[in-house]
Design a protein around this motif. Structure first.
Motif, short mmCIF file in Angstrom:
data_model
loop_
_atom_site.label_atom_id
_atom_site.label_comp_id
_atom_site.label_asym_id
_atom_site.label_seq_id
_atom_site.Cartn_x
_atom_site.Cartn_y
_atom_site.Cartn_z
N PHE A 140 0.82 -1.20 0.00
CA PHE A 140 0.00 0.00 0.00
C PHE A 140 0.86 1.26 0.00
O PHE A 140 1.94 1.29 0.59
CB PHE A 140 -0.93 0.03 1.22
CG PHE A 140 -1.85 -1.16 1.29
CD1 PHE A 140 -2.78 -1.39 0.28
CD2 PHE A 140 -1.79 -2.05 2.36
CE1 PHE A 140 -3.62 -2.49 0.34
CE2 PHE A 140 -2.62 -3.15 2.42
CZ PHE A 140 -3.53 -3.37 1.41
N LEU A 141 0.32 2.30 -0.63
CA LEU A 141 0.97 3.61 -0.64
C LEU A 141 -0.08 4.64 -0.18
O LEU A 141 -1.09 4.84 -0.86
CB LEU A 141 1.47 3.97 -2.04
CG LEU A 141 2.02 5.39 -2.21
CD1 LEU A 141 3.28 5.58 -1.35
CD2 LEU A 141 2.31 5.69 -3.67
N VAL A 142 0.15 5.25 0.97
CA VAL A 142 -0.77 6.28 1.47
C VAL A 142 -0.49 7.57 0.71
O VAL A 142 0.61 8.13 0.80
CB VAL A 142 -0.60 6.49 2.99
CG1 VAL A 142 -1.51 7.62 3.46
CG2 VAL A 142 -0.90 5.21 3.75
N VAL A 143 -1.50 8.04 -0.02
CA VAL A 143 -1.31 9.22 -0.87
C VAL A 143 -1.92 10.50 -0.28
O VAL A 143 -1.79 11.57 -0.88
CB VAL A 143 -1.90 8.97 -2.27
CG1 VAL A 143 -1.12 7.89 -2.99
CG2 VAL A 143 -3.38 8.62 -2.19
N GLY A 144 -2.54 10.38 0.88
CA GLY A 144 -3.11 11.58 1.49
C GLY A 144 -3.94 11.24 2.70
O GLY A 144 -4.29 10.08 2.93
N SER A 145 -4.25 12.26 3.49
CA SER A 145 -5.08 12.08 4.67
C SER A 145 -5.79 13.39 4.99
O SER A 145 -5.39 14.46 4.53
CB SER A 145 -4.24 11.63 5.87
OG SER A 145 -3.31 12.63 6.24
N ALA A 146 -6.86 13.30 5.78
CA ALA A 146 -7.62 14.48 6.17
C ALA A 146 -8.34 14.21 7.48
O ALA A 146 -8.61 13.06 7.83
CB ALA A 146 -8.62 14.86 5.08
N GLN A 147 -8.65 15.32 8.19
CA GLN A 147 -9.34 15.20 9.47
C GLN A 147 -10.81 15.62 9.38
O GLN A 147 -11.51 15.60 10.39
CB GLN A 147 -8.64 16.05 10.53
CG GLN A 147 -7.26 15.54 10.90
CD GLN A 147 -6.63 16.36 12.00
OE1 GLN A 147 -7.29 16.78 12.94
NE2 GLN A 147 -5.33 16.60 11.90
N ASP A 148 -11.28 16.00 8.22
CA ASP A 148 -12.71 16.31 8.08
C ASP A 148 -13.18 15.85 6.71
O ASP A 148 -12.39 15.72 5.76
CB ASP A 148 -12.99 17.80 8.28
CG ASP A 148 -12.47 18.65 7.15
OD1 ASP A 148 -13.19 18.81 6.14
OD2 ASP A 148 -11.34 19.15 7.26
N GLY A 149 -14.48 15.61 6.60
CA GLY A 149 -15.04 15.03 5.40
C GLY A 149 -14.98 15.92 4.18
O GLY A 149 -14.78 15.43 3.05
N THR A 150 -15.14 17.22 4.36
CA THR A 150 -15.14 18.13 3.21
C THR A 150 -13.78 18.13 2.53
O THR A 150 -13.66 18.04 1.30
CB THR A 150 -15.51 19.55 3.65
OG1 THR A 150 -16.80 19.53 4.28
CG2 THR A 150 -15.56 20.49 2.46
N ALA A 151 -12.72 18.23 3.33
CA ALA A 151 -11.36 18.18 2.78
C ALA A 151 -11.09 16.83 2.15
O ALA A 151 -10.46 16.73 1.08
CB ALA A 151 -10.34 18.48 3.87
N ALA A 152 -11.56 15.77 2.81
CA ALA A 152 -11.33 14.42 2.29
C ALA A 152 -11.97 14.26 0.91
O ALA A 152 -11.34 13.72 -0.01
CB ALA A 152 -11.90 13.39 3.26
N MET A 153 -13.19 14.73 0.75
CA MET A 153 -13.88 14.59 -0.53
C MET A 153 -13.14 15.32 -1.64
O MET A 153 -12.97 14.80 -2.75
CB MET A 153 -15.31 15.12 -0.40
CG MET A 153 -16.18 14.87 -1.64
SD MET A 153 -16.59 13.12 -1.85
CE MET A 153 -16.01 12.83 -3.53
N ALA A 154 -12.68 16.51 -1.34
CA ALA A 154 -11.95 17.29 -2.35
C ALA A 154 -10.67 16.58 -2.78
O ALA A 154 -10.32 16.56 -3.97
CB ALA A 154 -11.63 18.68 -1.79
N MET A 155 -9.95 16.00 -1.83
CA MET A 155 -8.69 15.33 -2.14
C MET A 155 -8.93 14.02 -2.89
O MET A 155 -8.16 13.65 -3.78
CB MET A 155 -7.90 15.10 -0.85
CG MET A 155 -7.49 16.40 -0.17
SD MET A 155 -6.91 16.18 1.53
CE MET A 155 -5.21 15.81 1.27
#
Length: 231
Positions: free
Chosen positions: A28-43
């Protein structure tokens, strides 16, 4: 082939732990992370990772909201939801929008990695002993609501919607321009038609269902599995 993974959780320590755990696996390669859903959806929309590991409850957009939006947009990202104690309605909706996996946070961390390997290989990780029962119970409740609510008039449905929204009796009467006495008559008719005896029972029966048509489909349960039985 390495599977790209995005991780979202509103608890910083858990988010760090999850990303570190997944990143240590060479598959696996982690390509990003977020602490809220709005930011997560955009990424997710920007990067289209192979798999998104999402906390089912987050600020902005929940993991379930994101999974539904990914399905609506037809994105290739597969969703794995993390939960402490999802309701039957949440589990039902998760299966309905096609999530690939559901992992309970109290399980061993190895379960998440096993889930990710299963999902990356094209399978699903939906524990039948928990998800299956929830889907069946919730499908029964929704079917019952659809059948009984068809008896309501347009005015009665309007009142039922306000009851589910937890509006006080006096406020409901004021909002729709009728007397409390007339409202009481309507409420008695609603209870009789829905075969319930109180506002609480009405709300339990109708929760999340007001406005859904009788033709709403139910999720396919044929793919539910028992991950615990895997080698």
């Amino acid at each position: 082939m390495v599977t790209t993974v995005f991780v979202a959780d509103d608890h910083p320590l858990l988010l760090h732990g999850l990303t570190d755990l997944i990143a240590r696996d060479p598959d696996f390669l982690v390509v990003g992370s977020a602490q809220d859903g709005t930011a997560a959806m955009a990424m997710i929309q920007r990067d289209i990772p192979d798999v998104a590991v999402l906390d089912i409850s987050m600020p902005g957009l929940s993991g379930l909201d994101i999974a539904a939006e990914i399905a609506r947009q037809g994105l290739a990202t597969l969703c794995v939801l993390l939960t402490v104690g999802a309701s039957q309605a949440q589990l039902y909706d998760a299966v309905a929008v096609g999530v690939a996996g559901i992992v309970f946070k109290e399980t061993a961390v190895e379960a998440l990695l096993r889930c990710l390997h299963r999902v990356a290989a094209g399978g699903r990780w939906l524990p039948a002993e928990i998800v299956g029962e929830a889907v069946q119970n919730e499908a029964s409740r929704r079917t019952r609501w659809q059948e009984l609510s068809s008896r309501l008039t347009k005015r009665e449905m309007e009142i039922a919607r306000l009851v589910v929204a937890n509006k006080p009796t006096g406020q409901i009467a004021f909002d729709i321009g009728i007397s409390k006495g007339t409202l009481k008559i309507h409420m008695n008719n609603i209870y009789r038609k829905l075969e319930v005896a109180s506002r609480a029972q009405l709300s339990q029966l109708a929760a999340g269902q007001i406005g859904l048509s009788a033709g709403s489909g139910f999720p396919d349960q044929s793919g539910l599995e028992n991950p615990a039985g895997d080698a």
